[in-house]
Design a protein around this motif. Structure first.
Motif, short mmCIF file in Angstrom:
data_model
loop_
_atom_site.label_atom_id
_atom_site.label_comp_id
_atom_site.label_asym_id
_atom_site.label_seq_id
_atom_site.Cartn_x
_atom_site.Cartn_y
_atom_site.Cartn_z
N VAL A 203 -16.17 0.78 -17.79
CA VAL A 203 -14.95 1.64 -19.45
C VAL A 203 -14.36 1.89 -18.54
N GLY A 204 -13.90 1.11 -17.27
CA GLY A 204 -11.96 1.41 -17.37
C GLY A 204 -12.00 0.73 -16.15
N GLY A 205 -10.70 -0.55 -15.99
CA GLY A 205 -10.63 -1.02 -14.83
C GLY A 205 -9.48 -0.97 -14.63
N LEU A 206 -9.18 -2.19 -13.38
CA LEU A 206 -7.92 -2.99 -12.83
C LEU A 206 -8.16 -3.82 -11.84
N ALA A 207 -7.30 -5.36 -11.91
CA ALA A 207 -7.40 -5.63 -10.85
C ALA A 207 -5.85 -6.06 -10.41
N ALA A 208 -6.02 -5.91 -9.07
CA ALA A 208 -4.32 -6.12 -8.74
C ALA A 208 -4.87 -6.59 -7.45
N TYR A 209 -3.06 -7.13 -6.91
CA TYR A 209 -2.71 -8.34 -5.85
C TYR A 209 -1.88 -7.35 -4.76
N GLU A 210 -2.02 -7.52 -4.02
CA GLU A 210 -0.68 -7.19 -2.75
C GLU A 210 -0.12 -8.34 -2.32
N LEU A 211 1.24 -7.98 -2.74
CA LEU A 211 2.49 -9.23 -2.27
C LEU A 211 2.91 -8.46 -1.32
N GLU A 212 2.86 -10.04 0.28
CA GLU A 212 3.57 -9.68 0.75
C GLU A 212 5.09 -10.60 0.86
N LYS A 213 6.23 -9.33 1.49
CA LYS A 213 7.54 -9.54 0.30
C LYS A 213 8.46 -10.54 1.98
N PHE A 214 9.06 -11.38 1.55
CA PHE A 214 9.83 -11.83 2.72
C PHE A 214 11.13 -10.81 3.61
N GLU A 215 11.54 -10.63 2.20
CA GLU A 215 12.96 -10.39 2.33
C GLU A 215 13.13 -8.71 3.23
N GLN A 216 12.10 -7.79 3.36
CA GLN A 216 11.97 -7.13 3.93
C GLN A 216 10.68 -7.38 4.22
N ALA A 217 10.44 -6.67 5.80
CA ALA A 217 8.93 -5.98 5.99
C ALA A 217 7.74 -5.31 5.32
N ARG A 218 7.60 -5.67 3.75
CA ARG A 218 7.05 -4.54 3.48
C ARG A 218 6.63 -5.55 2.34
N SER A 219 5.41 -5.12 1.55
CA SER A 219 5.24 -5.31 0.54
C SER A 219 4.58 -4.48 -1.00
#
Length: 163
Positions: free
Chosen positions: A65-81
């Motif tokens: 009845v609902g949902g989402l699609a998402a992507y993790e993006l690794e960043k370059f300017e800092q060690a984070r996503s």
């Protein structure tokens, strides 16, 4: 009212991913994008197995009845996503029940467990319910979004000597 549960889809949940695609096609009125050339089961299984892809569904019984699609993006300017919510939809008959907020909160929990920096999402001008929801959950930033067709102007791409 029937109980709603949220599930993150995995490699074997191809039938639920197909239901989610059908929901996106219906809610966004975009069968061309979501239903005209469905990927095969192997492609979907591989996608659903990826650690950085998130497909969450809200289920009532066996129905999406609902949902989402998402992507993790690794960043370059800092060690984070960061996690980008690419699509989020709730069936019209199930809106105003907190399903979208519950999906986002479940994704937020997954992001926190992974040590992600933030979630982010876009909304279209005129989609007032989505804008109100996202505003209630986070900080609004007005930005411009551009889709650049990778097939456009092939003669310019081939002749560009500055690359």
């Amino acid at each position: 009212m029937m109980t709603t549960t949220v599930q993150r889809l995995g490699r074997t949940d191809i039938h639920l991913m197909r239901q989610l695609n059908a929901l996106f096609a219906s809610v966004f009125e975009d069968a061309q994008s979501y239903a005209s050339a469905p990927p095969n089961d192997g492609y979907l299984a591989d996608l659903l197995a990826k650690d950085g892809f998130f497909a969450l569904v809200a289920l009532q019984g066996k129905d999406v009845v609902g949902g989402l699609a998402a992507y993790e993006l690794e960043k370059f300017e800092q060690a984070r996503s960061e996690i980008y919510i690419y699509d989020l939809a709730v069936a019209e008959t199930h809106r105003r029940q907190g399903i979208a907020r519950t999906l986002i909160n479940n994704l937020r929990d997954l992001a926190a467990q992974r040590g992600c920096w933030a979630l982010y999402v876009q909304a279209d001008y005129g989609d007032d319910p989505a804008i109100a929801l996202y505003t209630s959950m986070g900080k609004r930033q007005d930005v411009l979004h551009f889709d650049i067709d990778v097939r456009a102007f092939p003669d310019l791409i081939e002749s560009d000597q500055t690359l």
